[in-house]
Motif scaffolding. Structure first.
Motif, PDB file in Angstrom:
ATOM      1  N   GLU A 212      -3.853   4.732  -1.020  1.00 19.51           N
ATOM      2  CA  GLU A 212      -3.396   5.011  -2.264  1.00 19.51           C
ATOM      3  C   GLU A 212      -2.897   3.636  -2.589  1.00 19.51           C
ATOM      4  O   GLU A 212      -1.943   3.079  -2.177  1.00 19.51           O
ATOM      5  CB  GLU A 212      -2.033   5.688  -2.145  1.00 19.51           C
ATOM      6  CG  GLU A 212      -2.167   7.279  -2.012  1.00 19.51           C
ATOM      7  CD  GLU A 212      -2.743   8.236  -3.040  1.00 19.51           C
ATOM      8  OE1 GLU A 212      -2.832   7.583  -4.003  1.00 19.51           O
ATOM      9  OE2 GLU A 212      -3.256   8.983  -2.705  1.00 19.51           O
ATOM     10  N   VAL A 213      -3.565   3.123  -3.480  1.00 24.85           N
ATOM     11  CA  VAL A 213      -3.435   1.468  -3.633  1.00 24.85           C
ATOM     12  C   VAL A 213      -2.552   1.403  -5.140  1.00 24.85           C
ATOM     13  O   VAL A 213      -1.625   0.723  -4.748  1.00 24.85           O
ATOM     14  CB  VAL A 213      -4.857   0.940  -4.197  1.00 24.85           C
ATOM     15  CG1 VAL A 213      -4.741  -0.556  -4.345  1.00 24.85           C
ATOM     16  CG2 VAL A 213      -5.943   1.254  -2.903  1.00 24.85           C
TER      17      VAL A 213
ATOM     18  N   ARG B 172      -2.295  -5.753  -1.419  1.00 33.32           N
ATOM     19  CA  ARG B 172      -1.081  -4.839  -1.292  1.00 33.32           C
ATOM     20  C   ARG B 172      -1.460  -3.482  -1.837  1.00 33.32           C
ATOM     21  O   ARG B 172      -1.926  -3.610  -2.944  1.00 33.32           O
ATOM     22  CB  ARG B 172       0.128  -5.557  -1.820  1.00 33.32           C
ATOM     23  CG  ARG B 172       0.480  -6.804  -0.904  1.00 33.32           C
ATOM     24  CD  ARG B 172       1.529  -7.538  -1.528  1.00 33.32           C
ATOM     25  NE  ARG B 172       2.129  -8.733  -0.904  1.00 33.32           N
ATOM     26  CZ  ARG B 172       3.216  -9.390  -1.288  1.00 33.32           C
ATOM     27  NH1 ARG B 172       3.621  -9.242  -2.442  1.00 33.32           N
ATOM     28  NH2 ARG B 172       3.401 -10.588  -0.622  1.00 33.32           N
ATOM     29  N   THR B 173      -0.915  -2.397  -1.259  1.00 33.04           N
ATOM     30  CA  THR B 173      -0.884  -1.070  -1.899  1.00 33.04           C
ATOM     31  C   THR B 173       0.592  -0.715  -2.280  1.00 33.04           C
ATOM     32  O   THR B 173       1.631  -1.149  -1.543  1.00 33.04           O
ATOM     33  CB  THR B 173      -1.480  -0.012  -0.997  1.00 33.04           C
ATOM     34  OG1 THR B 173      -0.789  -0.181   0.231  1.00 33.04           O
ATOM     35  CG2 THR B 173      -2.973  -0.505  -0.629  1.00 33.04           C
ATOM     36  N   TYR B 174       0.626   0.155  -3.307  1.00 28.15           N
ATOM     37  CA  TYR B 174       2.136   0.713  -3.638  1.00 28.15           C
ATOM     38  C   TYR B 174       1.714   2.304  -3.670  1.00 28.15           C
ATOM     39  O   TYR B 174       0.877   2.892  -4.031  1.00 28.15           O
ATOM     40  CB  TYR B 174       2.344  -0.023  -5.029  1.00 28.15           C
ATOM     41  CG  TYR B 174       2.138  -1.100  -4.944  1.00 28.15           C
ATOM     42  CD1 TYR B 174       0.912  -2.099  -5.217  1.00 28.15           C
ATOM     43  CD2 TYR B 174       2.983  -2.473  -4.512  1.00 28.15           C
ATOM     44  CE1 TYR B 174       1.086  -3.628  -5.176  1.00 28.15           C
ATOM     45  CE2 TYR B 174       3.155  -3.684  -4.426  1.00 28.15           C
ATOM     46  CZ  TYR B 174       1.854  -4.173  -4.836  1.00 28.15           C
ATOM     47  OH  TYR B 174       1.820  -5.715  -4.653  1.00 28.15           O
TER      48      TYR B 174
ATOM     49  N   MET C 245       4.351 -12.237   5.204  1.00 24.53           N
ATOM     50  CA  MET C 245       5.554 -11.750   4.497  1.00 24.53           C
ATOM     51  C   MET C 245       5.313 -10.406   3.861  1.00 24.53           C
ATOM     52  O   MET C 245       4.439 -10.453   2.839  1.00 24.53           O
ATOM     53  CB  MET C 245       6.157 -12.809   3.450  1.00 24.53           C
ATOM     54  CG  MET C 245       7.513 -12.320   3.142  1.00 24.53           C
ATOM     55  SD  MET C 245       8.182 -13.781   1.992  1.00 24.53           S
ATOM     56  CE  MET C 245       8.627 -15.085   2.949  1.00 24.53           C
ATOM     57  N   VAL C 246       5.810  -9.281   4.252  1.00 27.15           N
ATOM     58  CA  VAL C 246       5.735  -7.799   3.626  1.00 27.15           C
ATOM     59  C   VAL C 246       6.698  -8.008   2.284  1.00 27.15           C
ATOM     60  O   VAL C 246       8.226  -8.053   2.487  1.00 27.15           O
ATOM     61  CB  VAL C 246       5.943  -6.982   4.686  1.00 27.15           C
ATOM     62  CG1 VAL C 246       5.779  -5.445   4.086  1.00 27.15           C
ATOM     63  CG2 VAL C 246       4.713  -7.078   5.802  1.00 27.15           C
ATOM     64  N   SER C 247       6.261  -7.609   1.400  1.00 26.86           N
ATOM     65  CA  SER C 247       7.101  -7.297   0.243  1.00 26.86           C
ATOM     66  C   SER C 247       7.942  -5.925   0.387  1.00 26.86           C
ATOM     67  O   SER C 247       7.193  -4.992   0.952  1.00 26.86           O
ATOM     68  CB  SER C 247       6.158  -7.024  -1.026  1.00 26.86           C
ATOM     69  OG  SER C 247       6.679  -6.458  -2.200  1.00 26.86           O
ATOM     70  N   PRO C 248       8.953  -6.027  -0.189  1.00 22.52           N
ATOM     71  CA  PRO C 248       9.770  -4.512   0.080  1.00 22.52           C
ATOM     72  C   PRO C 248       9.237  -3.346  -0.823  1.00 22.52           C
ATOM     73  O   PRO C 248       9.549  -2.148  -0.766  1.00 22.52           O
ATOM     74  CB  PRO C 248      11.076  -4.912  -0.434  1.00 22.52           C
ATOM     75  CG  PRO C 248      11.190  -6.131  -1.286  1.00 22.52           C
ATOM     76  CD  PRO C 248       9.805  -6.872  -0.763  1.00 22.52           C
ATOM     77  N   TYR C 249       8.282  -3.754  -1.858  1.00 21.57           N
ATOM     78  CA  TYR C 249       7.830  -2.784  -2.711  1.00 21.57           C
ATOM     79  C   TYR C 249       6.425  -2.410  -2.307  1.00 21.57           C
ATOM     80  O   TYR C 249       5.905  -1.286  -2.676  1.00 21.57           O
ATOM     81  CB  TYR C 249       7.408  -3.373  -4.119  1.00 21.57           C
ATOM     82  CG  TYR C 249       8.849  -3.911  -4.758  1.00 21.57           C
ATOM     83  CD1 TYR C 249       9.610  -2.938  -5.351  1.00 21.57           C
ATOM     84  CD2 TYR C 249       9.069  -5.092  -4.952  1.00 21.57           C
ATOM     85  CE1 TYR C 249      11.059  -3.063  -5.781  1.00 21.57           C
ATOM     86  CE2 TYR C 249      10.324  -5.277  -5.547  1.00 21.57           C
ATOM     87  CZ  TYR C 249      11.477  -4.717  -5.760  1.00 21.57           C
ATOM     88  OH  TYR C 249      12.380  -5.047  -6.506  1.00 21.57           O
ATOM     89  N   GLN C 250       5.687  -2.918  -1.410  1.00 24.12           N
ATOM     90  CA  GLN C 250       4.261  -2.527  -0.904  1.00 24.12           C
ATOM     91  C   GLN C 250       4.322  -1.553   0.273  1.00 24.12           C
ATOM     92  O   GLN C 250       5.552  -1.195   0.842  1.00 24.12           O
ATOM     93  CB  GLN C 250       3.355  -3.478  -0.231  1.00 24.12           C
ATOM     94  CG  GLN C 250       3.789  -4.230   0.883  1.00 24.12           C
ATOM     95  CD  GLN C 250       3.045  -5.417   1.379  1.00 24.12           C
ATOM     96  OE1 GLN C 250       3.442  -6.528   1.124  1.00 24.12           O
ATOM     97  NE2 GLN C 250       2.019  -5.200   1.848  1.00 24.12           N
TER      98      GLN C 250
ATOM     99  N   MET D 266      -8.792   0.407  -7.875  1.00 16.96           N
ATOM    100  CA  MET D 266      -7.366  -0.101  -7.263  1.00 16.96           C
ATOM    101  C   MET D 266      -6.264   0.429  -7.811  1.00 16.96           C
ATOM    102  O   MET D 266      -5.229   0.244  -7.377  1.00 16.96           O
ATOM    103  CB  MET D 266      -7.448  -1.755  -7.336  1.00 16.96           C
ATOM    104  CG  MET D 266      -8.655  -2.332  -6.663  1.00 16.96           C
ATOM    105  SD  MET D 266      -8.180  -2.676  -4.717  1.00 16.96           S
ATOM    106  CE  MET D 266      -7.021  -3.869  -4.799  1.00 16.96           C
ATOM    107  N   THR D 267      -6.497   0.934  -9.036  1.00 16.78           N
ATOM    108  CA  THR D 267      -5.201   1.412  -9.937  1.00 16.78           C
ATOM    109  C   THR D 267      -4.912   2.749  -9.296  1.00 16.78           C
ATOM    110  O   THR D 267      -3.831   3.365  -9.609  1.00 16.78           O
ATOM    111  CB  THR D 267      -5.526   1.462 -11.527  1.00 16.78           C
ATOM    112  OG1 THR D 267      -6.367   2.529 -11.507  1.00 16.78           O
ATOM    113  CG2 THR D 267      -5.625   0.383 -11.933  1.00 16.78           C
TER     114      THR D 267
END
Length: 353
Positions: A85-86, A127-129, A97-102, A73-74
């Motif tokens: 791309e996690v 969530r992926t980042y 609620m969608v995070s602004p970072y994901q 996952m990293t």
């Protein structure tokens, strides 16, 4: 509800915590853990600076969640033929609620725990980042915006209690989650990276999962900063000032260059230590003075400077008087160091680290 992650990485973490890897795996495992810590320190300290979350907690939780970065996952992973791309360190579930970072979500089989402690598995979305930094920022955003974690922020000066309250707030269903993170923080001395010098232990009246023991001079887990050529910072500047008190005559600029390396080498030779030019525990112990009320020296100036850096307002006079004694006692109490009335090795290690 937050979960513990992937059995194979949970096993890897447990082995790291209890110190039971196979003999041939020790160097590689230790190196991987050190690299993971070094990579996370800057972003974890940035989170502490902005949000107050102790750096040791951020690194400890990330280490547990990812098996020291070993989780698929990293980075990039493939699920049902699709590549994701996690780049997650904290395995935060997707919500409405969608995070602004994901960047999106990935479906993963994961473990949950019932109230009686029994484990079962489900498939959930996480969530992926785009990067580890965004994952760390999202983790901080979660803890500071979800009201169920509000109590944790009453204990920002007690990392062990902070992560205990995060667990109680529902971050993880594993009943031993806080205990596992605390073990990681203690076994790897992650407290040394906290910006305000917060050490192990719990506030008075808070004992679960258990308070840290009082640190004494002979404690085997007293670690001095490992500084060497290329290192920078106040610990290096203090080293240079102390070496000058022994006649080194070098510039106290906080940069560990050739002059400092040579001065350390010369000091080690004079004390019949192995001359490496790098600071280790034995060299620190011979260089650092034992200071108490009435002392007047460069060492007292260094002590006063570091007490001030740790939040105690002490005049830098070079004279060990009542104000310095009071600040030293407060520092030792806060960090559960034996109240010796003087600058013990444990005290110096925590001040410089």
């Amino acid at each position: 509800m937050k979960t513990s992650f992937i059995k194979m990485f949970a096993i890897a973490v447990v082995l790291a915590v209890v110190g039971a890897p196979l003999l041939g795996q020790v160097p590689a495992e230790a190196s991987r853990q050190s690299e993971f810590i070094a990579k996370l320190v800057p972003s974890a300290q940035a989170v502490e600076q902005e949000f107050g979350i102790p750096t040791s907690v951020t690194i400890g939780m990330a280490a547990l969640e990812t098996g020291w970065g070993g989780s698929s996952m990293t980075g990039q992973m493939t699920v049902d033929g699709q590549i994701y791309e996690v780049n997650t360190l904290f395995n935060i579930k997707c919500t409405t609620m969608v995070s602004p970072y994901q960047t999106g979500c990935v479906p993963v089989r994961t473990a949950e725990y019932r109230a009686d402690g029994t484990k079962y598995f489900i498939v959930d979305e996480f969530r992926t980042y785009a990067s580890w930094l965004n994952s760390t920022k999202d983790y901080a955003r979660l803890l500071t915006t979800a009201t169920r974690y509000a109590l944790a922020f009453q204990y920002v000066d007690y990392p062990d209690q902070f992560v205990t309250e995060v667990r109680k707030g529902g971050y993880a269903t594993d009943p031993k989650y806080a205990e596992l993170v605390i073990n990681i923080m203690r076994n790897h001395n992650l407290y040394q990276y906290n910006l305000r010098g917060q050490g192990p232990g719990f506030p008075e009246g808070m004992v679960a999962p258990g308070p840290a023991p009082i640190v004494v001079d002979t404690n085997p887990h007293v670690f001095f900063p490992k500084v060497m050529r290329g290192s920078r910072g106040e610990a290096v500047r203090s080293l240079q000032e102390l070496l000058n008190a022994h006649g080194a005559g070098i510039t106290a600029d906080g940069i560990y260059g050739e002059q400092t390396q040579n001065a350390v080498d010369a000091f080690q030779r004079s004390e019949k230590l192995k001359a490496t030019g790098a600071m280790d525990d034995d060299t620190w112990q011979l260089l650092l003075p034992e200071l108490r009320d009435g002392a007047k020296s460069v060492g007292v100036f260094v002590l006063q400077k570091h007490l001030t850096l740790k939040g105690h307002n002490v005049p830098s006079t070079g004279n060990f008087g009542p104000e310095t004694a009071k600040a030293l006692a407060a520092f030792q109490q806060k960090h559960r160091i034996e109240a010796s009335g003087h600058t013990s090795y444990a005290t110096w290690a925590r001040l410089l680290g």
